[in-house]
Design an enzyme around this catalytic site. Structure first.
Site, mmCIF file in Angstrom:
data_model
loop_
_atom_site.group_PDB
_atom_site.id
_atom_site.type_symbol
_atom_site.label_atom_id
_atom_site.label_comp_id
_atom_site.label_asym_id
_atom_site.label_seq_id
_atom_site.Cartn_x
_atom_site.Cartn_y
_atom_site.Cartn_z
ATOM 1 N N CYS A 1 -0.329 -4.524 7.097
ATOM 2 C CA CYS A 1 -0.815 -3.909 8.409
ATOM 3 C C CYS A 1 0.444 -4.228 10.016
ATOM 4 O O CYS A 1 1.782 -3.099 10.404
ATOM 5 C CB CYS A 1 -1.260 -2.958 8.857
ATOM 6 S SG CYS A 1 -2.351 -2.731 7.028
ATOM 7 N N CYS B 1 -1.893 3.946 6.976
ATOM 8 C CA CYS B 1 -3.471 3.295 8.091
ATOM 9 C C CYS B 1 -3.652 3.376 9.170
ATOM 10 O O CYS B 1 -2.747 3.180 9.712
ATOM 11 C CB CYS B 1 -3.711 1.731 7.160
ATOM 12 S SG CYS B 1 -3.859 0.482 7.966
ATOM 13 N N CYS C 1 0.427 -1.233 -0.037
ATOM 14 C CA CYS C 1 -0.178 -0.204 0.381
ATOM 15 C C CYS C 1 1.013 1.113 -0.329
ATOM 16 O O CYS C 1 0.203 2.819 -0.198
ATOM 17 C CB CYS C 1 -0.962 -0.018 1.354
ATOM 18 S SG CYS C 1 0.268 -0.150 2.577
ATOM 19 N N ASP D 1 2.233 1.953 3.121
ATOM 20 C CA ASP D 1 2.532 3.210 3.902
ATOM 21 C C ASP D 1 3.907 2.729 4.377
ATOM 22 O O ASP D 1 4.624 2.013 3.783
ATOM 23 C CB ASP D 1 1.119 3.020 4.941
ATOM 24 C CG ASP D 1 0.048 3.351 4.106
ATOM 25 O OD1 ASP D 1 -0.149 4.058 3.019
ATOM 26 O OD2 ASP D 1 -1.008 2.574 4.816
#
Ligand code: FES
Length: 156
Positions: free
Chosen positions: A104, A60, A31, A33
């Site tokens: 994540c 996120c 992503c 991130d």
């Protein structure tokens, strides 16, 4: 320890740690991130344990919540104990993550491991030089091998 709600709405230990002993950064190719984690150690009963940790996340909400929980979970642990912590353990208080959010937690685990291991490389970097140090040519050749860009032509 934070509750899930706290971790989501009021993440703990956010921000750079100027006096940190180690720092690690990991970006997620999934992503784009990124999480950076700082660690500070202290001596406790003759053992080196994590005194505090902080993080910054350009990611996120899930990554922020897991990072916040992680900075609390690893407090008081030795480096070896912290290295054994998986993304699933770090995010356990959040419950099972949906498949699209697994990375994540893995990103936070990666940043933690990078920080835990970065200290080793700092120690290695300042280790006394070996008896015969590398020459400039050796260094350039090594750099050329890793970067694949430097070409060395020896002049006779
Ligand atoms: Fe990529 Fe959460 S870190 S979506």
């Amino acid at each position: 320890m934070s509750t899930l709600q706290d971790a989501l709405s009021d993440p703990q230990n956010v921000g750079e740690m100027p006096d940190a002993d180690a720092v690690g950064t990991v970006g997620s190719p999934d992503c784009g991130d990124m999480v950076r984690m700082w660690l500070k150690y202290k001596d406790k009963d003759g053992k080196k344990v994590i005194d505090k940790a902080s993080f910054q996340s350009f990611g996120c909400q899930t990554a922020i919540a897991v990072a916040s929980l992680a900075t609390e979970l690893i407090r008081g642990k030795t480096k070896e104990e912290a290295l054994l912590m998986s993304a699933a353990e770090l995010s356990a208080p959040l419950g099972p993550l949906p498949p699209m959010k697994i990375h994540c937690g893995q990103m936070v685990e990666g940043a933690l491991k990078a920080a835990l291991e970065s200290e080793t490389s700092v120690a290695q970097a300042i280790a006394p030089p070996t008896a015969i140090g590398p020459t400039l040519v050796d260094s350039l050749q090594a750099a050329g091998k890793t970067a694949g860009k430097i070409k060395i032509i020896l002049q006779s």
